[in-house]
Design an enzyme around this catalytic site. Structure first.
Site, PDB file in Angstrom:
ATOM      1  N   CYS A  18       0.825  -1.217   0.000  1.00  0.00           N
ATOM      2  CA  CYS A  18       0.000   0.000   0.000  1.00  0.00           C
ATOM      3  C   CYS A  18       0.858   1.266   0.000  1.00  0.00           C
ATOM      4  O   CYS A  18       1.657   1.497   0.915  1.00  0.00           O
ATOM      5  CB  CYS A  18      -0.927  -0.026   1.220  1.00  0.00           C
ATOM      6  SG  CYS A  18      -1.714   1.550   1.588  1.00  0.00           S
ATOM      7  N   GLY A  19       0.667   2.104  -1.017  1.00  0.00           N
ATOM      8  CA  GLY A  19       1.431   3.345  -1.128  1.00  0.00           C
ATOM      9  C   GLY A  19       1.177   4.310   0.014  1.00  0.00           C
ATOM     10  O   GLY A  19       2.095   4.960   0.524  1.00  0.00           O
ATOM     11  N   HIS A  20      -0.083   4.417   0.447  1.00  0.00           N
ATOM     12  CA  HIS A  20      -0.422   5.315   1.565  1.00  0.00           C
ATOM     13  C   HIS A  20       0.234   4.828   2.864  1.00  0.00           C
ATOM     14  O   HIS A  20       0.635   5.638   3.705  1.00  0.00           O
ATOM     15  CB  HIS A  20      -1.937   5.381   1.740  1.00  0.00           C
ATOM     16  CG  HIS A  20      -2.653   6.035   0.594  1.00  0.00           C
ATOM     17  ND1 HIS A  20      -2.483   7.362   0.258  1.00  0.00           N
ATOM     18  CD2 HIS A  20      -3.533   5.541  -0.316  1.00  0.00           C
ATOM     19  CE1 HIS A  20      -3.225   7.665  -0.777  1.00  0.00           C
ATOM     20  NE2 HIS A  20      -3.873   6.571  -1.148  1.00  0.00           N
ATOM     21  N   CYS A  21       0.331   3.507   3.015  1.00  0.00           N
ATOM     22  CA  CYS A  21       0.989   2.943   4.205  1.00  0.00           C
ATOM     23  C   CYS A  21       2.475   3.285   4.209  1.00  0.00           C
ATOM     24  O   CYS A  21       3.043   3.623   5.249  1.00  0.00           O
ATOM     25  CB  CYS A  21       0.804   1.423   4.249  1.00  0.00           C
ATOM     26  SG  CYS A  21      -0.921   0.882   4.257  1.00  0.00           S
TER      27      CYS A  21
END
Length: 488
Positions: free
Chosen positions: A53-56
């Protein structure tokens, strides 16, 4: 030998510095230690993440930086993380109702209270938010200055007014404030005169909700915790929620869509000369149906593109009102006029409005190996079909769906001479599907409906060989009914 000692000491000292520099302040939890760690602390923040996950990935350094700062807080605030993509942790993610990444949960009192984290995603903001969340849930108001700090123009505040800070009613208020502290500002006072609005000559304990819209002040005197929670939640939602680009409306929008009530949404151009007329009429209708299980929102077409796609609304429908119920049914009236709103909502409440089905146009030609299903044809081609049907629920933007497409084409071609089997697909982002029967949480999702109506979700590898084996295992022979002479 002696000359080597300073070098060894230097290396050891350097190793200590490196180890210290690499110390991680965010605890790593999994299904084997989660319960034990959570039980050890009164206040733990847990991030459920996925490695891809990029946001993670963006949150990770900020979260670690915040954990380091909060480790010296008195008492320490513990930040932890769980890889929810790991197979062994998926049951834990389901238990905590994780539907996207990253999701942060505040876990209090050894796991007895679980709340959504609703603060910032950068280190300093995380620290400030969590320091407040880890302190007392309610602040004592001893003066008008204290009240002014708590009760600000664009937020909702809940204040308990008591003759003394003891007894069952005060205890219930404390329980309420702990339960809802992440949603509202809480305060308690011995004197209502400190508050900026409302009756200041109260003779009995009262919960006062102060808000920046509608009636501004609402008082409650039923101290049952469940009743209080319901009253606060209902009164903190505007009669009509505005859905536009104004960030101050976002908290109300989230509450609106999280509500268990049916949702009525009026979409129009907010720059229209008729905006004030529509808004006034919608407020009248919202007041008329208040407390009857339906809530109202007014959305600007400029910010409603995703909502239009979800509800099946088109630009040419505007102004349009849509009602959606919790069972997935939708009701729509296009080209609505201000005076149409009240009678149409009444017709809906009386059961006189037919559900609206979001559907792409029925294909004029459906000759490809994989048959195209749309909302209007789903029942005939899948649910009531007397054939064995493998149906793929997909989205056009889904990479996994694009990868599966040629495989399904091959499967359909290899079975093209079998009249008892149909391979089909439906764009689940553009068509309504029977969600009570088909549990579609991601794309692609495959279901097989046998000729006799037995429904099985496909969970195997997405290869031609595995899918074909699955079809052959679950297919059923179509029983041909022989008509008697009397029936011919």
């Amino acid at each position: 030998m002696a000359s080597r000692v300073p070098m060894i000491i230097t290396l050891l000292f350097y190793s200590v510095i490196v180890v210290s520099a690499k110390k991680k302040f965010v605890l790593t939890l999994d299904s084997t230690n989660f319960t034990q760690i959570v039980a050890k602390y009164n206040f733990v923040v847990v991030e459920f993440y996925a490695p891809w996950c990029g946001h993670c990935k963006k949150l990770a350094p900020q979260y670690e930086k915040a954990a380091k700062k909060l480790s010296s807080h008195d008492p320490p605030v513990v930040l932890a993380k769980v890889d929810a993509n790991e197979e062994g942790n998926k049951a834990l993610a389901r238990e905590y109702e994780i539907r996207g990444f990253p999701t942060l949960k505040i876990v209090r009192n050894g796991g007895t209270i679980i709340q959504d984290y609703k603060g910032p995603r950068e280190a300093d903001g995380i620290v400030t938010y969590l320091k407040k969340q880890s302190g007392p849930a309610s602040t004592e108001i001893k003066s008008t200055e204290d009240a002014d700090k708590l009760i600000v123009d664009n937020k909702i505040a809940v204040v308990g007014i008591f003759p003394e800070f003891s007894g069952e009613k005060f205890k219930n208020f404390t329980t309420l404030s702990e339960k809802l502290r992440s949603d509202y500002e809480f305060g308690h006072t011995l004197d209502a005169k400190h508050l900026p609005r409302g009756d200041s000559s109260l003779s009995e304990p009262t919960i006062r909700l102060l808000k920046p819209f509608d009636e501004l002040v609402v008082d409650f005197q039923d101290f049952n915790v469940e009743t209080l929670e319901k009253s606060v939640q209902e009164s903190s939602l505007p009669l009509v929620t505005l859905f536009n680009k104004d960030p101050s409306n976002h908290p109300s929008i989230i509450k609106f869509f999280n509500s268990p009530d049916a949702k009525a949404l009026l979409f129009m151009n907010f720059s229209s000369d008729l905006f004030d007329v529509f808004k006034s009429k919608l407020h009248e209708v919202a007041q008329q149906f208040k407390g009857q299980g339906i809530i109202f929102l007014m959305g600007d077409v400029e910010t409603s593109a995703q909502a239009f796609q979800f509800y099946g609304v088109k630009d040419e429908h505007v102004p349009v009102i849509v009602i959606q119920t919790n069972d997935g049914q939708k009701y729509l009236k296009a080209h609505v006029e201000p005076d149409h709103i009240a009678p149409w909502v009444k017709d809906y409440k009386d059961g006189n409005v037919r559900p609206f089905l979001k559907s792409e146009p029925i294909p004029e030609a459906n000759t490809e190996p994989v048959k195209v299903v749309v909302g209007e044809t789903f029942e005939d081609m899948v649910s009531k079909s007397e054939k064995n049907v493998l149906i793929e629920f997909y989205a056009p933007w889904c990479g996994h769906c694009k990868k599966l497409a040629p495989i399904l084409d091959e499967i359909a071609l290899s079975l093209s001479k079998d009249p008892e089997i149909v391979i089909a697909k439906i764009d689940a982002s553009a068509n309504d599907i029977p969600s009570e029967t088909f549990d579609v949480k991601g794309y692609p999702t495959l279901y097989f409906k046998s000729a006799n109506g037995v429904l099985t979700q496909y969970q195997g590898d997405r290869t031609k060989e595995d899918i074909l084996l699955f079809i052959q295992k679950h297919r059923e022979t179509i029983v041909q009914q022989t008509l008697s002479k009397d029936e011919l």
